[in-house]
Design a protein around this motif. Structure first.
Motif, PDB file in Angstrom:
ATOM      1  N   VAL A 108      32.761  20.038  -3.524  1.00 64.48           N
ATOM      2  CA  VAL A 108      31.622  20.400  -2.848  1.00 64.48           C
ATOM      3  C   VAL A 108      30.195  20.501  -3.523  1.00 64.48           C
ATOM      4  O   VAL A 108      30.372  20.572  -4.591  1.00 64.48           O
ATOM      5  CB  VAL A 108      31.562  21.859  -1.969  1.00 64.48           C
ATOM      6  CG1 VAL A 108      32.867  21.991  -1.150  1.00 64.48           C
ATOM      7  CG2 VAL A 108      31.656  22.923  -2.806  1.00 64.48           C
ATOM      8  N   LEU A 109      29.394  20.158  -2.681  1.00 61.88           N
ATOM      9  CA  LEU A 109      27.927  20.242  -3.338  1.00 61.88           C
ATOM     10  C   LEU A 109      27.135  21.358  -2.612  1.00 61.88           C
ATOM     11  O   LEU A 109      27.102  21.509  -1.587  1.00 61.88           O
ATOM     12  CB  LEU A 109      26.959  18.819  -3.018  1.00 61.88           C
ATOM     13  CG  LEU A 109      25.792  18.728  -3.478  1.00 61.88           C
ATOM     14  CD1 LEU A 109      25.657  19.096  -5.061  1.00 61.88           C
ATOM     15  CD2 LEU A 109      25.027  17.485  -3.081  1.00 61.88           C
ATOM     16  N   HIS A 110      26.849  22.206  -3.550  1.00 59.82           N
ATOM     17  CA  HIS A 110      26.009  23.521  -3.024  1.00 59.82           C
ATOM     18  C   HIS A 110      24.289  22.975  -2.940  1.00 59.82           C
ATOM     19  O   HIS A 110      24.001  22.518  -3.814  1.00 59.82           O
ATOM     20  CB  HIS A 110      25.983  24.861  -4.139  1.00 59.82           C
ATOM     21  CG  HIS A 110      27.235  25.158  -4.347  1.00 59.82           C
ATOM     22  ND1 HIS A 110      27.958  26.137  -3.610  1.00 59.82           N
ATOM     23  CD2 HIS A 110      28.350  24.870  -5.482  1.00 59.82           C
ATOM     24  CE1 HIS A 110      29.221  26.524  -4.073  1.00 59.82           C
ATOM     25  NE2 HIS A 110      29.355  25.731  -5.125  1.00 59.82           N
ATOM     26  N   THR A 111      24.134  23.142  -1.660  1.00 61.25           N
ATOM     27  CA  THR A 111      22.746  22.655  -1.085  1.00 61.25           C
ATOM     28  C   THR A 111      21.701  23.835  -0.642  1.00 61.25           C
ATOM     29  O   THR A 111      20.735  23.395  -0.339  1.00 61.25           O
ATOM     30  CB  THR A 111      22.872  21.776   0.131  1.00 61.25           C
ATOM     31  OG1 THR A 111      23.439  22.584   1.080  1.00 61.25           O
ATOM     32  CG2 THR A 111      23.783  20.754  -0.276  1.00 61.25           C
ATOM     33  N   GLY A 112      22.043  25.068  -1.069  1.00 60.66           N
ATOM     34  CA  GLY A 112      21.219  26.221  -0.640  1.00 60.66           C
ATOM     35  C   GLY A 112      20.257  26.367  -1.644  1.00 60.66           C
ATOM     36  O   GLY A 112      19.901  25.558  -2.615  1.00 60.66           O
TER      37      GLY A 112
END
Length: 148
Positions: free
Chosen positions: A78-82
């Motif tokens: 996953v790519l954390h986008t927060g």
């Protein structure tokens, strides 16, 4: 960027461990103080997005993620986008025997708050690691009971 890698043995076959791991909406049953929901797609492939709220009541933050790799039954990236959590994560299921597996949690995080975050990480890391380790131990029990 900082890296955290934690592992837990699971007394369940890799396929069962994978199914338990990717049952996103039930992640709150084993991940300390977290609830997860699929926000787009079906949560079962590249491009699906997830939102994980970690906290208690109104205090906490939402970690948004986009699935970037999907290789059942062994790997999800996953790519954390927060705004708070940025970087990448990997969930790995490694078969050990026909009936057992190992779950590996990998985070490569771009720490928030710039220099303050980098200086504070050595103070926060032990508590963060403890929380993830406890959650992975609970996950092992969750996965072992998952198929029953």
């Amino acid at each position: 960027m900082t890296e955290l890698v934690l592992k837990v043995p699971v007394a369940a076959p890799a396929g069962t461990t994978w199914a338990a791991l990717t049952d996103w909406t039930r992640q709150g049953e084993w991940m300390l103080g977290t609830s997860v929901r699929v926000t787009s797609g079906d949560g079962r492939g590249v491009g699906s997005t997830l939102a994980a709220f970690t906290g208690a009541g109104p205090l906490g933050f939402t970690d948004t993620m986009r699935i970037t790799d999907w290789e059942p039954p062994t790997r999800c990236a996953v790519l954390h986008t927060g705004k708070v959590v940025r970087g990448t994560g990997e969930f790995l299921v490694e078969p050990v025997t026909e009936w057992t597996s190992e779950f590996v949690w990998v985070e490569r995080l771009d720490l928030p708050l710039g220099v303050v975050g980098r200086l504070g990480w050595p103070l926060v890391r032990p508590a963060f690691t403890w929380g993830v380790r406890r959650s992975l131990e609970k996950f092992a029990r969750f996965a072992e009971a998952y198929a029953r």
